[in-house]
Design a protein around this motif. Structure first.
Motif, PDB file in Angstrom:
ATOM      1  N   ASP A 117      46.660   5.750 -22.935  1.00 13.49           N
ATOM      2  CA  ASP A 117      48.158   5.457 -22.392  1.00 13.49           C
ATOM      3  C   ASP A 117      47.306   5.817 -21.189  1.00 13.49           C
ATOM      4  N   PHE A 118      45.751   6.255 -19.959  1.00 18.27           N
ATOM      5  CA  PHE A 118      45.864   6.387 -19.097  1.00 18.27           C
ATOM      6  C   PHE A 118      45.536   5.114 -18.106  1.00 18.27           C
ATOM      7  N   ALA A 119      45.689   4.627 -19.000  1.00 15.83           N
ATOM      8  CA  ALA A 119      45.008   2.948 -18.272  1.00 15.83           C
ATOM      9  C   ALA A 119      46.775   2.222 -18.213  1.00 15.83           C
ATOM     10  N   ALA A 120      47.379   2.271 -19.025  1.00 13.17           N
ATOM     11  CA  ALA A 120      48.678   2.204 -18.634  1.00 13.17           C
ATOM     12  C   ALA A 120      49.398   3.361 -17.487  1.00 13.17           C
ATOM     13  N   LEU A 121      49.373   4.112 -17.120  1.00 16.41           N
ATOM     14  CA  LEU A 121      49.906   5.358 -16.374  1.00 16.41           C
ATOM     15  C   LEU A 121      49.445   4.417 -15.459  1.00 16.41           C
ATOM     16  N   LEU A 122      48.329   4.163 -14.709  1.00 12.89           N
ATOM     17  CA  LEU A 122      47.740   4.028 -14.121  1.00 12.89           C
ATOM     18  C   LEU A 122      48.308   2.550 -12.892  1.00 12.89           C
ATOM     19  N   LYS A 123      48.421   1.752 -14.389  1.00 16.99           N
ATOM     20  CA  LYS A 123      48.766   0.096 -13.946  1.00 16.99           C
ATOM     21  C   LYS A 123      50.311   0.139 -13.119  1.00 16.99           C
ATOM     22  N   CYS A 124      51.042   1.336 -13.922  1.00 13.75           N
ATOM     23  CA  CYS A 124      52.190   1.559 -13.791  1.00 13.75           C
ATOM     24  C   CYS A 124      51.815   2.155 -12.237  1.00 13.75           C
ATOM     25  N   ILE A 125      51.696   3.418 -11.479  1.00 15.83           N
ATOM     26  CA  ILE A 125      51.709   3.803 -10.156  1.00 15.83           C
ATOM     27  C   ILE A 125      51.279   2.923  -9.679  1.00 15.83           C
ATOM     28  N   ASP A 126      50.589   1.394  -9.676  1.00 14.00           N
ATOM     29  CA  ASP A 126      49.935   0.955  -9.018  1.00 14.00           C
ATOM     30  C   ASP A 126      50.676  -0.204  -8.645  1.00 14.00           C
TER      31      ASP A 126
END
Length: 246
Positions: A103-112
């Protein structure tokens, strides 16, 4: 100001909200807000907006997206009702360290990718069980997380737990703030001491503060344990941390 978004993730689609100040005219530093065990609900929308109003773009995901979208507590019910509580514990049990990492990886991609979020490092804050999420995200992404905070956190450093955060906090490079409830049965003094020792040994820049007289859940306006003075202090401390790091 808020809008609902959907975030592709390894385990499904995370329903989430992005909050910004009403006066926002461009991208702002990102803050990830993880809700407590009760999930998405009005008092957390209010909390996220209050943080955003200080000049941030706040991403608040539904941590239970694998099981349900939106609010997981039925209208007119409380997450303290025994049948609701048991369902939430069932959902929470699926949030293993490995699931959190995906989930962390998905959230960071969203922020990017989303326009509200500025380039640069981020802040992350968690409450109750997700105080641990904030620390784990900071540990797993030290190059991205400048600040991590946890309030009335639960089970941060259980003795003998192979998944305890004490084993991973050594990689944290950002600032850490932990605001603990006084006499919190979910985070007894020995766990606070164990976590402080792990952070100190790792050389992490951290602050631990005991909110005297406050009970577990002191920031949740829909909880019997809500403490207005402690909640105000929590917002003050979080604002200071974010201002100094972001």
């Amino acid at each position: 100001m808020s809008r609902a978004i959907e975030i592709p993730a390894a385990d499904g689609t995370i329903d989430a909200y992005v909050f910004t100040p009403g006066s926002a005219e461009g991208p702002l530093p990102a803050v990830v807000l993880f809700t407590d065990i009760g999930g998405l609900r009005p008092c957390y929308h209010e909390k996220a907006q209050q943080i955003a109003d200080s000049g941030y773009a706040v991403l608040m995901p539904n941590v239970y997206y694998r099981n349900a979208s939106g609010s997981v507590v039925p209208e007119g019910r409380s997450f303290r009702d025994p049948d609701v509580r048991s369902k939430l514990f069932e959902y929470a049990g699926q949030l293993t360290p490995e699931a959190q990492s995906r989930d962390f990886a998905a959230l960071l991609k969203c922020i990017d990718n989303e326009p509200e979020f500025a380039d640069g490092k981020i802040g992350v804050v968690g409450y109750c069980m997700t105080g641990a999420f904030a620390l784990r995200m900071a540990a797993e992404h030290p190059d991205r997380v400048a600040a991590a905070a946890g309030f009335h956190s639960a089970n941060l450093a259980t003795a003998g737990d192979p998944n305890s955060l004490v084993h991973v906090v050594g990689t944290i490079e950002g600032r850490v703030y932990l605001g603990h409830a006084d006499k919190d049965e979910l985070l007894p003094p020995e766990q606070i001491a164990r976590m402080d020792e792990a952070l100190a040994k790792a050389g992490v820049h951290f602050t631990t503060e005991l909110y005297k007289g406050a009970a577990h859940g002191f920031t949740a306006k829909d909880a019997p344990s809500y403490d207005a003075a402690a909640d105000a202090l929590h917002h003050k401390r979080l604002a200071m941390l974010l201002e100094e790091t972001l």
